[in-house]
Design a protein around this motif. Structure first.
Motif, PDB file in Angstrom:
ATOM      1  N   GLU A  85      -6.781  12.735   4.674  1.00 63.87           N
ATOM      2  CA  GLU A  85      -5.782  11.672   4.553  1.00 63.87           C
ATOM      3  C   GLU A  85      -4.829  11.924   3.389  1.00 63.87           C
ATOM      4  O   GLU A  85      -5.250  12.113   2.241  1.00 63.87           O
ATOM      5  N   ASN A  86      -3.539  11.959   3.723  1.00 64.03           N
ATOM      6  CA  ASN A  86      -2.443  12.103   2.764  1.00 64.03           C
ATOM      7  C   ASN A  86      -2.370  13.480   2.102  1.00 64.03           C
ATOM      8  O   ASN A  86      -1.592  13.668   1.165  1.00 64.03           O
ATOM      9  N   THR A 106       5.198   3.807  -5.300  1.00 63.14           N
ATOM     10  CA  THR A 106       4.499   4.046  -6.551  1.00 63.14           C
ATOM     11  C   THR A 106       5.271   5.031  -7.419  1.00 63.14           C
ATOM     12  O   THR A 106       6.216   5.675  -6.962  1.00 63.14           O
ATOM     13  N   ASN A 135       0.789  -1.223   0.000  1.00 62.81           N
ATOM     14  CA  ASN A 135       0.000   0.000   0.000  1.00 62.81           C
ATOM     15  C   ASN A 135       0.823   1.277   0.000  1.00 62.81           C
ATOM     16  O   ASN A 135       0.666   2.144   0.861  1.00 62.81           O
ATOM     17  N   GLN A 192       1.642   5.014  -0.771  1.00 62.92           N
ATOM     18  CA  GLN A 192       0.743   6.139  -0.992  1.00 62.92           C
ATOM     19  C   GLN A 192       1.541   7.433  -1.104  1.00 62.92           C
ATOM     20  O   GLN A 192       2.410   7.704  -0.276  1.00 62.92           O
ATOM     21  N   LYS A 193       1.205   8.213  -2.121  1.00 63.59           N
ATOM     22  CA  LYS A 193       1.810   9.529  -2.270  1.00 63.59           C
ATOM     23  C   LYS A 193       1.206  10.494  -1.266  1.00 63.59           C
ATOM     24  O   LYS A 193       0.017  10.416  -0.946  1.00 63.59           O
ATOM     25  N   GLN A 222       6.398   9.865   0.018  1.00 67.43           N
ATOM     26  CA  GLN A 222       5.414   8.793   0.089  1.00 67.43           C
ATOM     27  C   GLN A 222       5.506   8.098   1.439  1.00 67.43           C
ATOM     28  O   GLN A 222       6.468   8.288   2.201  1.00 67.43           O
TER      29      GLN A 222
END
Length: 298
Positions: A70-71, A252, A19, A21-22, A289
């Motif tokens: 989130e993020n 990613t 998983n 994530q940027k 990330q």
């Protein structure tokens, strides 16, 4: 001796990452944010410190960000903005110390050193200490007995391309350039054609663990940086159980600052939340990330 080839082979055989994530950073215009810290608590807020920089140069600032959703992290407009690279945080005597790399650009070269500030408020800092010129990746951590572990990263005659040294002091007033330069290299080091450094120190159940990076050049002059961890044997000042915990292909796709920096993961910090272990990292000197990993400190 620690070597990337062996560590990377073992990582790829046992890799259970997931998983990626940027992270998106707002309030910085068209600049990149990378080489971030893991989220940390300060005055009841959860913050991230990040390196803010244009894609075309290395004139950096460190800013503080707060999560919008989130993020997605927003720059706090009224917060400090320090002319430093590669932020990190630690707590000494329950006070938050924010550090980074100060760089002076000359006509044909650059000079750098690690500096530490005490974060008074999100708008105010007090300088605590400036390390020796020529040394990045200087880290400090208060141990469970209240002594302070100092990890150094000399280069040149003593450290080659960059090796980790260490010593223990009783209080922050004992931190001097002389102490840093005299700190012996840890046993079980990087090979001479590779280098590495500490990024974050953790004390868990009476043991000391280090999140760091290990790096080398390929034949074309491209840099390859990997996130690594090890246990530090304080009695013998020896690196134990070194392992690569993440490489660029675990994350990613994303932009890069230059083609020679494509394969770069710069460890920012590790966060333990909801029984998960998450590493926060700078990617290819152009983005940030996070990645869920197995707990490397077990």
């Amino acid at each position: 001796m620690i070597q990337i080839t062996a560590l990377l082979e073992k990582h790829r055989l046992n890799n259970k990452q997931g998983n990626p994530q940027k992270l998106t950073f707002k309030g910085v215009g068209d600049k990149d944010v990378y080489n971030i810290t893991a989220p940390f608590k300060f005055n009841h807020q959860e913050l991230i410190a990040g390196r803010i920089e244009s894609r075309c140069d290395e004139q950096s600032m460190i800013g503080l960000f707060i999560e919008e959703e989130e993020n997605i992290w927003n720059l706090i407009p009224e917060s400090i903005c320090l002319p430093l690279q590669d932020p990190f945080i630690t707590f000494i005597d329950n006070q938050l110390i924010l550090g980074g790399v100060e760089v002076q650009f000359e006509s044909d070269h650059a000079l750098w050193r690690t500096v530490f500030y005490r974060l008074v408020t999100i708008r105010e800092v007090e300088k605590v200490f400036s390390g020796p010129w020529g040394m990045k990746d200087l880290r400090i951590k208060q141990l469970e007995n209240n002594q302070i572990l100092v990890l150094t990263r000399p280069q040149g005659t003593k450290g080659g391309r960059g090796k980790i040294g260490g010593c223990v002091i009783n209080h922050l007033d004992q931190l001097t350039i002389q102490v840093i330069e005299a700190a012996p290299l840890l046993n079980n080091q990087f090979s001479d054609d590779e280098w590495g450094g500490a990024n974050e120190i953790h004390c868990i159940d009476g043991k000391v663990f280090v999140l760091g990076h290990i790096a080398n050049f390929d034949d074309m002059g491209n840099r390859h940086y990997y996130a690594m961890t090890f246990e530090l044997d304080l009695e013998n000042f020896e690196i134990l159980s070194p392992k690569i915990i993440a490489e660029r292909k675990d994350f990613t796709d994303g932009p890069m600052k230059r083609t020679d920096l494509e394969d770069v993961v710069f460890s920012g910090g590790i966060q333990f939340v909801d029984k998960q272990t998450v590493i926060f990292a700078g990617i290819s000197d152009a983005g940030a990330q996070k990645l869920t990993i197995e707990n490397p400190f077990r």
